[in-house]
Write a protein that holds these residues in place. Structure first.
Motif, PDB file in Angstrom:
ATOM      1  N   MET A 271       0.853  -1.190   0.000  1.00  0.00           N
ATOM      2  CA  MET A 271       0.000   0.000   0.000  1.00  0.00           C
ATOM      3  C   MET A 271       0.886   1.237   0.000  1.00  0.00           C
ATOM      4  O   MET A 271       1.943   1.246   0.626  1.00  0.00           O
ATOM      5  N   THR A 272       0.455   2.283  -0.693  1.00  0.00           N
ATOM      6  CA  THR A 272       1.227   3.521  -0.773  1.00  0.00           C
ATOM      7  C   THR A 272       0.425   4.673  -0.198  1.00  0.00           C
ATOM      8  O   THR A 272      -0.706   4.935  -0.632  1.00  0.00           O
ATOM      9  N   LEU A 273       1.004   5.353   0.762  1.00  0.00           N
ATOM     10  CA  LEU A 273       0.339   6.474   1.433  1.00  0.00           C
ATOM     11  C   LEU A 273       0.139   7.630   0.468  1.00  0.00           C
ATOM     12  O   LEU A 273       1.021   7.946  -0.339  1.00  0.00           O
TER      13      LEU A 273
ATOM     14  N   ARG B  34     -20.385  -5.241   5.650  1.00  0.00           N
ATOM     15  CA  ARG B  34     -19.737  -4.689   4.461  1.00  0.00           C
ATOM     16  C   ARG B  34     -18.429  -4.070   4.923  1.00  0.00           C
ATOM     17  O   ARG B  34     -18.432  -3.219   5.834  1.00  0.00           O
ATOM     18  N   TYR B  35     -17.317  -4.498   4.324  1.00  0.00           N
ATOM     19  CA  TYR B  35     -15.999  -4.048   4.777  1.00  0.00           C
ATOM     20  C   TYR B  35     -15.215  -3.445   3.613  1.00  0.00           C
ATOM     21  O   TYR B  35     -15.245  -3.944   2.488  1.00  0.00           O
ATOM     22  N   HIS B  36     -14.481  -2.368   3.929  1.00  0.00           N
ATOM     23  CA  HIS B  36     -13.582  -1.783   2.940  1.00  0.00           C
ATOM     24  C   HIS B  36     -12.405  -1.123   3.642  1.00  0.00           C
ATOM     25  O   HIS B  36     -12.577  -0.478   4.687  1.00  0.00           O
ATOM     26  N   CYS B  37     -11.221  -1.275   3.063  1.00  0.00           N
ATOM     27  CA  CYS B  37     -10.023  -0.605   3.563  1.00  0.00           C
ATOM     28  C   CYS B  37      -9.621   0.491   2.581  1.00  0.00           C
ATOM     29  O   CYS B  37      -9.433   0.232   1.384  1.00  0.00           O
ATOM     30  N   PHE B  38      -9.479   1.715   3.095  1.00  0.00           N
ATOM     31  CA  PHE B  38      -8.989   2.834   2.290  1.00  0.00           C
ATOM     32  C   PHE B  38      -7.461   2.821   2.390  1.00  0.00           C
ATOM     33  O   PHE B  38      -6.867   3.412   3.301  1.00  0.00           O
ATOM     34  N   GLU B  39      -6.839   2.134   1.448  1.00  0.00           N
ATOM     35  CA  GLU B  39      -5.430   1.762   1.573  1.00  0.00           C
ATOM     36  C   GLU B  39      -4.464   2.938   1.561  1.00  0.00           C
ATOM     37  O   GLU B  39      -3.384   2.851   2.136  1.00  0.00           O
ATOM     38  N   THR B  40      -4.813   4.038   0.924  1.00  0.00           N
ATOM     39  CA  THR B  40      -3.869   5.161   0.807  1.00  0.00           C
ATOM     40  C   THR B  40      -3.980   6.167   1.942  1.00  0.00           C
ATOM     41  O   THR B  40      -3.234   7.145   1.968  1.00  0.00           O
TER      42      THR B  40
ATOM     43  N   ALA C  58     -23.376  -4.390  10.009  1.00  0.00           N
ATOM     44  CA  ALA C  58     -22.236  -3.497  10.208  1.00  0.00           C
ATOM     45  C   ALA C  58     -21.631  -3.021   8.900  1.00  0.00           C
ATOM     46  O   ALA C  58     -21.499  -3.784   7.935  1.00  0.00           O
ATOM     47  N   LEU C  59     -21.262  -1.756   8.898  1.00  0.00           N
ATOM     48  CA  LEU C  59     -20.378  -1.191   7.890  1.00  0.00           C
ATOM     49  C   LEU C  59     -19.055  -0.936   8.595  1.00  0.00           C
ATOM     50  O   LEU C  59     -19.014  -0.187   9.576  1.00  0.00           O
ATOM     51  N   VAL C  60     -17.986  -1.578   8.128  1.00  0.00           N
ATOM     52  CA  VAL C  60     -16.680  -1.449   8.775  1.00  0.00           C
ATOM     53  C   VAL C  60     -15.681  -0.914   7.751  1.00  0.00           C
ATOM     54  O   VAL C  60     -15.516  -1.489   6.668  1.00  0.00           O
ATOM     55  N   TYR C  61     -15.023   0.177   8.118  1.00  0.00           N
ATOM     56  CA  TYR C  61     -14.033   0.796   7.249  1.00  0.00           C
ATOM     57  C   TYR C  61     -12.722   0.940   8.013  1.00  0.00           C
ATOM     58  O   TYR C  61     -12.722   1.348   9.176  1.00  0.00           O
ATOM     59  N   THR C  62     -11.625   0.607   7.361  1.00  0.00           N
ATOM     60  CA  THR C  62     -10.316   0.775   7.974  1.00  0.00           C
ATOM     61  C   THR C  62      -9.447   1.662   7.079  1.00  0.00           C
ATOM     62  O   THR C  62      -9.774   1.918   5.925  1.00  0.00           O
ATOM     63  N   ALA C  63      -8.330   2.110   7.648  1.00  0.00           N
ATOM     64  CA  ALA C  63      -7.343   2.898   6.912  1.00  0.00           C
ATOM     65  C   ALA C  63      -6.097   2.050   6.716  1.00  0.00           C
ATOM     66  O   ALA C  63      -5.707   1.281   7.602  1.00  0.00           O
ATOM     67  N   GLY C  64      -5.446   2.193   5.575  1.00  0.00           N
ATOM     68  CA  GLY C  64      -4.281   1.378   5.288  1.00  0.00           C
ATOM     69  C   GLY C  64      -3.111   1.647   6.217  1.00  0.00           C
ATOM     70  O   GLY C  64      -2.463   0.718   6.702  1.00  0.00           O
ATOM     71  N   PHE C  65      -2.827   2.931   6.479  1.00  0.00           N
ATOM     72  CA  PHE C  65      -1.674   3.298   7.299  1.00  0.00           C
ATOM     73  C   PHE C  65      -2.140   3.589   8.714  1.00  0.00           C
ATOM     74  O   PHE C  65      -2.269   4.734   9.144  1.00  0.00           O
ATOM     75  N   ASP C  66      -2.386   2.505   9.444  1.00  0.00           N
ATOM     76  CA  ASP C  66      -3.046   2.626  10.748  1.00  0.00           C
ATOM     77  C   ASP C  66      -2.697   1.424  11.614  1.00  0.00           C
ATOM     78  O   ASP C  66      -2.838   0.278  11.184  1.00  0.00           O
ATOM     79  N   MET C  67      -2.287   1.691  12.843  1.00  0.00           N
ATOM     80  CA  MET C  67      -2.027   0.617  13.789  1.00  0.00           C
ATOM     81  C   MET C  67      -3.251  -0.265  14.003  1.00  0.00           C
ATOM     82  O   MET C  67      -3.131  -1.458  14.282  1.00  0.00           O
TER      83      MET C  67
END
Length: 341
Positions: A31-33, A301-307, A272-281
């Motif tokens: 993943m690239t910030l 429903r899950y999604h990671c916002f990788e950047t 549940a709607l679960v969202y995460t961030a890519g650059f995150d502990m």
């Protein structure tokens, strides 16, 4: 003036921002910030933080200054109203977001901001709450819960529960379906939302839980806790500071009211709607909780916002990717509040 100078700096090209941040794009796990967040991260590292002398008041002021710079514009066609919710021993302040165009089928959402239970305010999630209210045509209640160390655990959580129960009882007053409400939050707010969903599942259960980069396990040691221990804005030192301020002496951080991700039985919880961030502990624990919810038969429903980094809800003006993330979350949350997802 300062805001204009910062915006001017961020208007540079991706290549120029990466060069100013050290010359190499920040990539971890493939993943690239986002270059704008990489630039801000590099500036934060240059300044450093003296955690030994940092007071909660100082950290709160720094957080609010960042939100003032990067929180994004108020959402149009949504008016706000100050409310006070009766708690066990005091009134809990909140801000109601009331869209000019209503959908009476859309449920009311109760939202809790980020901040480790120590910092943060209604301003930190102002744009997201406005976007959800406008997109759903539904009232959104943002809760100004008590903060530590002045009010250690479980004070903030008790405020969250009081606010949810108030919304459940009063939703119809604001044009939403009676005795029906959803719960949501980011980071520590996501922790509160997950706990409220668990504690109310047998009675007065929410119709939805919105969890954005939630902290659901205070003793988690997953790889992301190490891979992103230096990632802006939630570093290992920041987490340690928050926990020292938030927890009372003798508290067990693995207990369900602190670590809802450690609860074994997740059956019967709200969709549940679960969202995460890519650059995150907190990346791995959020993803794992979404997976466990699904394994328990919960609609997820899950999604990671990788950047993006942790806390992007409060910093939507930094990068187009952050604003796009808020808009996606608003659209998907609105559909769920209307019962379409």
């Amino acid at each position: 003036m300062r805001k204009a100078l910062v915006q001017l700096a961020l208007w540079r090209s991706d290549a120029a921002l990466v060069k100013a941040a050290g010359g190499t794009a920040r990539s971890v796990r493939g993943m690239t910030l986002d270059p704008r967040f990489q630039f801000i991260e590099a500036q934060a590292r240059k300044r450093g933080v003296d955690w030994a002398s940092m007071s909660p008041a100082q950290l709160r002021a720094q957080t609010e200054a960042g939100v003032a710079l990067f929180g994004g514009a108020p959402v149009r066609n949504v008016r706000t109203e100050r409310v006070y919710i009766t708690g066990r021993s005091h009134s809990v302040p909140g801000r109601l977001y009331l869209p000019l165009v209503r959908d009476n089928a859309a449920a009311m959402l109760v939202y809790f901001h980020f901040g480790g239970g120590v910092v943060g305010s209604l301003e930190c999630c102002d744009r997201l709450c406005g976007l959800i209210a406008r997109e759903a045509g539904a009232p959104v209640l943002s809760v100004d819960y008590r903060l530590a160390p002045e009010h250690k655990f479980p004070a903030g959580l008790e405020d969250a529960l009081a606010a949810y129960n108030w919304a459940f009882d009063n939703a119809a007053r604001y044009g939403a379906p009676a005795r029906k409400a959803a719960i949501g939050g980011d980071s520590m707010g996501g922790n509160f939302a997950a706990i409220v969903a668990q504690e109310t599942r047998e009675r007065r259960a929410p119709m939805l839980q919105l969890l954005i980069y939630p902290g659901v396990d205070f003793v988690n040691d997953a790889p992301s806790m190490h891979d992103f221990a230096d990632a802006f804005p939630l570093t290992a030192e920041t987490v340690d500071y928050f926990m020292k301020q938030y927890l009372p002496p003798g508290a067990d951080p693995s207990q369900p009211r602190l670590s809802p991700g450690r609860v074994q039985d997740l059956r019967g919880l709200a969709p549940a709607l679960v969202y995460t961030a890519g650059f995150d502990m907190l990346l791995d624990q959020g993803a794992a909780y979404a997976e466990r919810l699904g394994d328990a038969g919960v609609k997820v429903r899950y999604h990671c916002f990788e950047t993006l980094p942790h806390g992007f809800v409060a910093f939507s003006a930094v990068a187009r990717a952050a604003e796009a993330a808020l808009r996606r979350i608003a659209v998907e949350t609105a559909a769920a509040l209307k019962g379409h997802a």
